[in-house]
Design a protein around this motif. Structure first.
Motif, short mmCIF file in Angstrom:
data_model
loop_
_atom_site.label_atom_id
_atom_site.label_comp_id
_atom_site.label_asym_id
_atom_site.label_seq_id
_atom_site.Cartn_x
_atom_site.Cartn_y
_atom_site.Cartn_z
N SER A 1 -10.32 1.02 -3.14
CA SER A 1 -10.10 1.94 -4.26
C SER A 1 -9.69 3.29 -3.69
O SER A 1 -10.39 3.84 -2.83
N LEU B 1 2.22 2.13 -3.42
CA LEU B 1 1.21 2.72 -4.29
C LEU B 1 0.92 4.17 -3.91
O LEU B 1 0.77 5.05 -4.77
N TYR C 1 -5.47 4.05 -7.42
CA TYR C 1 -5.09 2.64 -7.45
C TYR C 1 -6.15 1.81 -6.76
O TYR C 1 -7.03 2.34 -6.06
N ARG C 2 -6.06 0.51 -6.97
CA ARG C 2 -7.03 -0.42 -6.39
C ARG C 2 -6.31 -1.69 -5.98
O ARG C 2 -5.42 -2.16 -6.69
N GLU D 1 3.62 6.35 -5.27
CA GLU D 1 3.47 6.64 -6.69
C GLU D 1 2.45 7.76 -6.93
O GLU D 1 2.62 8.59 -7.84
N ARG E 1 0.66 8.29 -10.72
CA ARG E 1 -0.71 7.83 -10.88
C ARG E 1 -1.60 8.70 -10.01
O ARG E 1 -1.14 9.33 -9.07
N ASP F 1 0.83 -1.20 0.00
CA ASP F 1 0.00 0.00 0.00
C ASP F 1 0.87 1.26 0.00
O ASP F 1 0.60 2.23 -0.72
#
Length: 236
Positions: free
Chosen positions: A68, A37, A49-50, A40, A46, A34
């Motif tokens: 999500s 992500l 994310y999911r 990022e 991004r 996690d």
């Protein structure tokens, strides 16, 4: 902020949640994924994310969420805030794990038997088949995985599959005989025992294991005996 549904899912009141970081709420094994992500998103690689993610309730219970995450950015591109939506998928994940554990229990036996063993979900799709299928039916296992099991049946016997599948989905074991067609097109009589795989917590069917035994010679001998008896009856 946190809505009441999230509070219920995580087993904490809103004020308690407002004093927590997401790392404290996350299962230790999922923190690194996690965090990567989130990093990022913060670096602009991004905006969302999911992932399937585990959370820990105060009593130590592990719950799974389909998470999500999206961000709202300021004009300069900096993050104003994150929005996270959690969908409780605990039962689905537990069912998947239970099926995987059941498959591993059967795999060792199945790979060392001359009979065929199939594993599937609650439909008629084949998820795994023992290597012995090659010697009996001529198919390589990878040719059958993902296929509908009805493809193996003689057209005149395929009608038996739906009612048997329905019985298995009710938690019942069923044994019956039918004709398979080998890869070369030859007919082969087999005896099948279909057993449901049950969730250890709820008892609900989550898949099935099918043991298949070659009874072709037995059926042919019995058929010949029946014809002989019929002939004797006709001739007096």
């Amino acid at each position: 902020r946190a809505n009441p549904i999230v509070c219920e899912f995580l087993g904490r009141g809103e004020q308690e949640l407002l004093g927590c970081t997401w790392q404290e709420l996350t299962h230790p094994d999922d923190v690194a994924t996690d965090a990567a992500l989130v990093d990022e998103v913060e670096r602009g690689l991004r905006d969302a994310y999911r992932m399937d993610k585990r959370y820990l309730r105060p009593d130590g219970t592990v719950v799974w969420a389909d998470l999500s995450v999206a961000c709202v950015r300021n004009a300069d591109g900096s993050i104003r805030y994150f929005i996270s939506q959690l969908l409780d998928v605990t039962e689905r994940i537990q069912a998947q794990h239970a099926l995987a554990e059941a498959e591993s229990r059967y795999r060792l036996l199945a790979e060392n038997t001359m009979d065929i063993v199939f594993l599937g979900d609650t439909t008629t799709l084949i998820e795994w088949v023992s290597p012995s299928v090659t010697a009996v039916l001529g198919y390589a296992p990878e040719e059958l995985i993902g296929q509908d099991a009805r493809m193996l049946f003689h057209p005149d016997d395929a009608f038996q599959v739906p009612p048997v599948a329905e019985q298995a989905n009710r938690g019942k074991s069923v044994t019956f005989r039918a004709r398979y067609l080998t890869k070369a097109g030859a007919e082969l009589w087999v005896e099948m025992t279909v057993r449901p795989i049950l969730d250890e917590t709820t008892g609900a069917p989550i898949g099935r294991v099918v043991a298949v035994r070659d009874v072709h010679e037995e059926v042919m001998v019995q058929s010949a005996l029946d014809r002989e008896v019929d002939f004797d009856a006709l001739t007096g």
